[in-house]
Design a protein around this motif. Structure first.
Motif, PDB file in Angstrom:
ATOM      1  N   GLN A 166       0.805  -1.215   0.000  1.00 45.26           N
ATOM      2  CA  GLN A 166       0.000   0.000   0.000  1.00 45.26           C
ATOM      3  C   GLN A 166       0.839   1.266   0.000  1.00 45.26           C
ATOM      4  OE1 GLN A 166      -0.047  -2.319   2.436  1.00 45.26           O
ATOM      5  NE2 GLN A 166       0.972  -1.358   4.160  1.00 45.26           N
ATOM      6  N   GLY A 167       0.293   2.309  -0.594  1.00 42.16           N
ATOM      7  CA  GLY A 167       0.917   3.636  -0.629  1.00 42.16           C
ATOM      8  C   GLY A 167       0.054   4.497  -1.531  1.00 42.16           C
ATOM      9  N   ALA A 168       0.035   5.813  -1.261  1.00 39.99           N
ATOM     10  CA  ALA A 168      -0.786   6.693  -2.094  1.00 39.99           C
ATOM     11  C   ALA A 168      -0.282   6.647  -3.537  1.00 39.99           C
ATOM     12  CB  ALA A 168      -0.705   8.126  -1.564  1.00 39.99           C
ATOM     13  N   PRO A 169      -1.123   6.620  -4.563  1.00 44.03           N
ATOM     14  CA  PRO A 169      -2.582   6.647  -4.507  1.00 44.03           C
ATOM     15  C   PRO A 169      -3.240   5.277  -4.683  1.00 44.03           C
ATOM     16  CG  PRO A 169      -1.884   7.206  -6.719  1.00 44.03           C
ATOM     17  CD  PRO A 169      -0.636   6.844  -5.933  1.00 44.03           C
TER      18      PRO A 169
ATOM     19  N   SER B 190       6.817  -5.763   0.972  1.00 40.60           N
ATOM     20  CA  SER B 190       7.333  -4.544   0.339  1.00 40.60           C
ATOM     21  C   SER B 190       7.052  -4.644  -1.158  1.00 40.60           C
ATOM     22  CB  SER B 190       8.840  -4.401   0.551  1.00 40.60           C
ATOM     23  OG  SER B 190       9.534  -5.313  -0.283  1.00 40.60           O
ATOM     24  N   GLU B 191       7.389  -3.588  -1.876  1.00 37.92           N
ATOM     25  CA  GLU B 191       7.188  -3.571  -3.327  1.00 37.92           C
ATOM     26  C   GLU B 191       8.108  -4.573  -4.004  1.00 37.92           C
ATOM     27  OE1 GLU B 191       7.867  -1.054  -1.367  1.00 37.92           O
ATOM     28  OE2 GLU B 191       6.221   0.382  -1.502  1.00 37.92           O
ATOM     29  N   ALA B 192       9.298  -4.792  -3.405  1.00 42.02           N
ATOM     30  CA  ALA B 192      10.224  -5.780  -3.963  1.00 42.02           C
ATOM     31  C   ALA B 192       9.590  -7.162  -3.851  1.00 42.02           C
ATOM     32  CB  ALA B 192      11.556  -5.726  -3.223  1.00 42.02           C
TER      33      ALA B 192
ATOM     34  N   PHE C 145       1.623  -1.067  -6.427  1.00 46.09           N
ATOM     35  CA  PHE C 145       2.311  -0.258  -5.415  1.00 46.09           C
ATOM     36  C   PHE C 145       2.418   1.190  -5.863  1.00 46.09           C
ATOM     37  CE2 PHE C 145       5.474  -3.043  -7.594  1.00 46.09           C
ATOM     38  CZ  PHE C 145       6.154  -2.103  -8.352  1.00 46.09           C
ATOM     39  N   LYS C 146       2.967   1.970  -4.936  1.00 41.18           N
ATOM     40  CA  LYS C 146       3.117   3.406  -5.160  1.00 41.18           C
ATOM     41  C   LYS C 146       4.385   3.668  -5.966  1.00 41.18           C
ATOM     42  CE  LYS C 146       4.334   7.315  -2.158  1.00 41.18           C
ATOM     43  NZ  LYS C 146       3.136   8.142  -2.161  1.00 41.18           N
ATOM     44  N   SER C 147       4.265   4.542  -6.951  1.00 41.12           N
ATOM     45  CA  SER C 147       5.439   4.896  -7.732  1.00 41.12           C
ATOM     46  C   SER C 147       5.753   6.379  -7.509  1.00 41.12           C
ATOM     47  CB  SER C 147       5.154   4.643  -9.204  1.00 41.12           C
ATOM     48  OG  SER C 147       6.317   4.300  -9.882  1.00 41.12           O
TER      49      SER C 147
ATOM     50  N   SER D  20       1.317  15.340  -3.695  1.00 43.80           N
ATOM     51  CA  SER D  20       2.234  14.233  -3.459  1.00 43.80           C
ATOM     52  C   SER D  20       3.072  14.416  -2.192  1.00 43.80           C
ATOM     53  CB  SER D  20       3.167  14.118  -4.655  1.00 43.80           C
ATOM     54  OG  SER D  20       4.197  13.213  -4.381  1.00 43.80           O
ATOM     55  N   SER D  21       3.471  13.278  -1.610  1.00 45.80           N
ATOM     56  CA  SER D  21       4.308  13.345  -0.406  1.00 45.80           C
ATOM     57  C   SER D  21       5.749  12.964  -0.724  1.00 45.80           C
ATOM     58  CB  SER D  21       3.750  12.374   0.643  1.00 45.80           C
ATOM     59  OG  SER D  21       3.784  11.050   0.140  1.00 45.80           O
ATOM     60  N   ILE D  22       6.064  12.711  -1.996  1.00 39.93           N
ATOM     61  CA  ILE D  22       7.397  12.175  -2.319  1.00 39.93           C
ATOM     62  C   ILE D  22       8.134  13.042  -3.346  1.00 39.93           C
ATOM     63  CG2 ILE D  22       6.848   9.797  -1.746  1.00 39.93           C
ATOM     64  CD1 ILE D  22       6.536   9.434  -4.901  1.00 39.93           C
TER      65      ILE D  22
HETATM   66  O1  LIG Z   1       1.954   6.049   1.105  1.00 42.34           O
HETATM   67  C1  LIG Z   1       2.811   6.905   0.907  1.00 42.34           C
HETATM   68  O2  LIG Z   1       2.489   8.027   0.484  1.00 42.34           O
HETATM   69  C2  LIG Z   1       4.235   6.634   1.156  1.00 42.34           C
HETATM   70  O3  LIG Z   1       5.052   7.466   0.838  1.00 42.34           O
HETATM   71  C3  LIG Z   1       4.631   5.346   1.789  1.00 42.34           C
HETATM   72  C4  LIG Z   1       5.395   4.391   0.965  1.00 42.34           C
HETATM   73  C5  LIG Z   1       4.896   3.241   0.478  1.00 42.34           C
HETATM   74  N1  LIG Z   1       5.894   2.575  -0.144  1.00 42.34           N
HETATM   75  C6  LIG Z   1       7.015   3.302  -0.083  1.00 42.34           C
HETATM   76  C7  LIG Z   1       8.275   3.031  -0.564  1.00 42.34           C
HETATM   77  C8  LIG Z   1       9.272   3.968  -0.339  1.00 42.34           C
HETATM   78  C9  LIG Z   1       8.982   5.133   0.334  1.00 42.34           C
HETATM   79  C10 LIG Z   1       7.724   5.384   0.825  1.00 42.34           C
HETATM   80  C11 LIG Z   1       6.733   4.454   0.610  1.00 42.34           C
END
Ligand SMILES: O=C(O)C(=O)Cc1c[nH]c2ccccc12
Length: 717
Positions: free
Chosen positions: A45-48, A75-77, A97-99, A134-136
């Protein structure tokens, strides 16, 4: 328990052929997966796409009935490695997953999967977290598609197109033996609409069938010489097969007139915003019908040379609408035109910003600028020569009128007292180097705490403090990691690494019982039972298992004094090796989600319920706001008194207070002030409560009247 329950909505996943599905993008993706006979699904999970994981988790019964395996990957891996099930077996699989952050994490598995190739369709649904919400960091998934040679779909943001992209994605993957990424931006995930459903399909081969008849082919395993052959196969077989499929199946779309001197090429995901801009320029109707030639790339990688070149035929200028940088698509198209010796002028980032989200206004400005420069005759008079000066934008510059509102901890968040304690310890022992991590706890970098110097990736907080481990140092580093990051990879990357390298720093594991920042999903150490997952695995046990010797567990983070004392001890003890503090209290959002409906029901049913609330005695508060400098709680605010002798507004706790007690604890630990009080609100009071209340009221009344009678009074003139 996740942020949102999709228990009701997932019933729509049972719709059959011909029935109309109405709902959200993420649900449509799930339905499409089932219609395609997917054999297994999973992700992180992760946005969006957090809600896509929540939908899948809530749909486990339906998935189970169809023989579809669901995995909440570590994890995504892990999620991407799971797609290994499609390497030898003709089983369709999907991971989400979140990109780009998740794709970074996944890239080891992604590169291996892409090298060996797949037999069953492998779909990776990447939630693109790009733009203002976005948070990233702002990067593009496109780069991963190009470097690993996986295909990238970017469908128009409407339900039929999204569903078609899932179907096309699986077929493309199988036709070219290559995994396919399906990119969905935030609006695409949450867009609402309709499509006509098909029947769900049981996977022709299930994972259970595969286990009965294992297969292997060293030609698909990434090790020389096979890996060198993969490279050849990618270029000579898989790539041309993908281009053929995209072309013959008409994955990309053309709209507008066949004849026109200008045209617009766009990523599929940009289509809605382009149409809106054309509507605002008077060049498209309410239904999006336009005469402007459009070439919509539902497949953004690989590109189809002859499709693009034929679109350019007879056109003087073509605009590429490509969000983000580098402008890979524009560069590729420019090279195609140059090599074909064509004279069509290609523009893109001249009219649209190099970086940043292509919002409605950005698109209007960019397309307007392109058309004014290249085809002004298309534009209505009011656009070409507006009565207003400038671009016609007359909104106030909000920076000057709206106060900044940085994100922060929720009301009652159990992480707030951890950082209040850290601040108090720094007052005693001086400033420290603090490494932060991904998760809600990263809000510590914001006012009022302003703690933390870096964030390097999920679960990597302590790893990012690893250089700060010097025998000459008199001061230790402090690093934070959340429980989400801890289980994602922090256990090895951060804790194992610190033990092995004899790191002397202090590590705080912020344990709120969920992967809170991604929407409150359960993880290994969640305290609640979960029907389909194994929870209740304490972080402390894992940390001990890694070889940590100095370990403290604080099981109520609101105890600021204890937190402060433990941090002080960790920073000053003579003991060598990592000093690990596990600070545990339940995420208040999740707790409220869990408790509030029960409490409301009990109150309605006439049960006696006591709710603690905190308040500030405004007669005592001096208005110095010291409490706020150690809190930042949204319910702790200021209030102006109607008192000419008190010109500073006093502290005030509003009705949103959940009674966590943090402000009182902080006031106490910091020896701040005695103005905080706790009041227990009693719902459905008992007779004893009522008796006590009236006894208290009359006693207070007597005291008040006595004081009043002793006051100096002046007779009326
Ligand atoms: O759900 C979000 O917005 C995140 O940034 C969390 C997150 C989910 N998978 C990740 C992999 C690397 C860094 C952050 C996240």
């Amino acid at each position: 328990m996740a942020e949102r329950s999709f228990a009701k909505e997932v019933e729509k996943l049972r719709l059959g052929a011909g029935e109309e599905f109405a709902g959200e993008g993420i649900l449509a993706i799930t339905k499409a997966l089932l219609q395609c006979g997917v054999g297994y699904v999973g992700g992180y999970q992760g946005a969006p796409i957090s809600h896509l994981m929540d939908v899948l988790a809530d749909a486990q019964d339906i998935l189970g009935e169809l023989g579809v395996h669901f995995e909440a990957s570590a994890s995504e891996a892990t999620a991407t490695a799971m797609l290994a099930a499609s390497v030898h077996y003709p089983i369709r699989g999907a991971a989400t997953f979140k990109s780009t952050v998740g794709t970074n994490v996944a890239s080891d598995a992604l590169a291996n999967l892409a090298s060996g190739g797949v037999t069953g369709g492998a779909l990776i649904i990447v939630g693109e977290d790009y733009g203002e919400g976005s948070s990233i960091m702002q990067e593009r998934s496109h780069a991963f598609a190009m470097k690993s040679q996986v295909w990238l779909l970017d469908p128009r943001p409407n339900l039929p197109s999204i569903v078609k992209a899932v179907e096309d994605g699986f077929e493309l993957s199988e036709a070219s033996n290559t995994p396919v990424m399906l990119q969905v931006r935030i609006r695409c995930c949450h867009v609402h609409g309709h499509f006509i459903a098909k029947d769900n399909k049981r996977p022709p081969m299930s994972v259970a069938d595969a286990l009965e008849a294992p297969r292997r082919d060293t030609g698909r395993i990434v090790l020389p010489p096979a890996s060198f052959l993969h490279e050849k196969e990618k270029v000579q077989k898989r790539w041309p097969a993908a281009v053929d499929f995209i072309k013959s199946r008409k994955i990309n779309e053309f709209f507008g007139s066949d004849h026109g001197s200008v045209g617009i090429v766009m990523q599929g995901g940009m289509y809605n915003a382009v149409i809106r801009a054309l509507q605002r320029l008077g060049l498209a109707d309410t239904y999006g019908v336009t005469d402007v030639p459009l070439y919509v790339l539902n497949a953004v990688y690989p590109l189809v040379d002859d499709e693009f070149l034929s679109f350019c035929e007879g056109k003087d200028a073509v605009l590429v609408v490509e969000e983000g940088q580098p402008n890979y698509i524009e560069q590729a198209f420019a090279a195609m035109l140059h090599k074909a010796g064509r004279g069509t002028k290609l523009v893109g980032k001249e009219h649209l910003p190099m970086a940043g989200e292509y919002t409605g206004q950005v698109m209007l400005d960019g397309i307007g600028s392109f058309l004014r420069a290249e085809a002004p005759h298309l534009l209505p008079g009011e656009v070409r020569a507006p009565n207003k000066s400038g671009e016609g934008v007359d909104t106030a510059d909000l920076i000057n009128v709206v106060p900044g509102r940085p994100p922060g901890f929720c009301i009652g968040c159990p992480e707030r007292p951890i950082f209040a304690a850290t601040k108090l310890v720094e007052q005693e022992l001086g400033k420290h180097h603090i490494a932060s991590d991904i998760g809600c706890h990263l809000f510590s970098i914001m006012p009022p705490f302003e703690l933390g110097a870096t964030t390097m990736g999920y679960g990597l907080g302590p790893a990012s403090a690893s250089a700060f481990n010097s025998p000459d140092a008199k001061r230790r580093s402090i690093s934070f990691v959340g429980d989400g990051g801890f289980w994602h990879n922090g256990l090895t990357s951060s804790i194992g690494n610190a033990v092995f390298n004899k790191n002397d720093g202090v590590i705080v594991i912020v344990d709120n019982f969920y992967s809170a920042a991604t929407g409150g999903q359960d993880i290994l150490s969640s305290r609640a039972g979960n029907k389909t997952k194994s929870t209740k695995h304490p972080i402390t046990e894992a940390v001990k298992g890694m070889g940590v010797k100095w370990l403290r567990h604080i099981d109520r983070t609101y105890d600021v004094g204890k937190m402060q004392a433990t941090l002080r001890e960790a920073l000053t003890t003579d003991e060598k090796g990592p000093k690990v503090i596990v600070a545990s209290s339940e995420c208040m959002l999740n707790r409220q989600r869990r408790e509030k409906p029960l409490v409301d029901k009990a109150i309605k049913g006439g049960e006696r319920i006591v709710k603690p609330k905190f308040g500030v005695d405004e007669d005592i508060c001096t208005g110095d706001h010291a409490c706020m400098r150690l809190s930042g709680c949204p319910s702790l605010s200021v209030k102006s008194l109607d008192d000419p002798l008190r010109d500073d507004p006093v502290a005030h706790i509003d009705q949103n207070c959940v009674g966590c007690g943090n402000c009182g604890e902080v006031a106490d630990a910091a020896v701040l002030c005695p103005s905080f009080y706790r009041a227990d609100v009693v719902h459905n009071p008992s007779r004893w409560d009522r008796f006590l209340e009236s006894a208290r009221r009359s006693t207070i009344g007597i005291l008040q009247r006595r004081r009043e009678s002793r006051r100096l009074t002046f007779a009326d003139a």
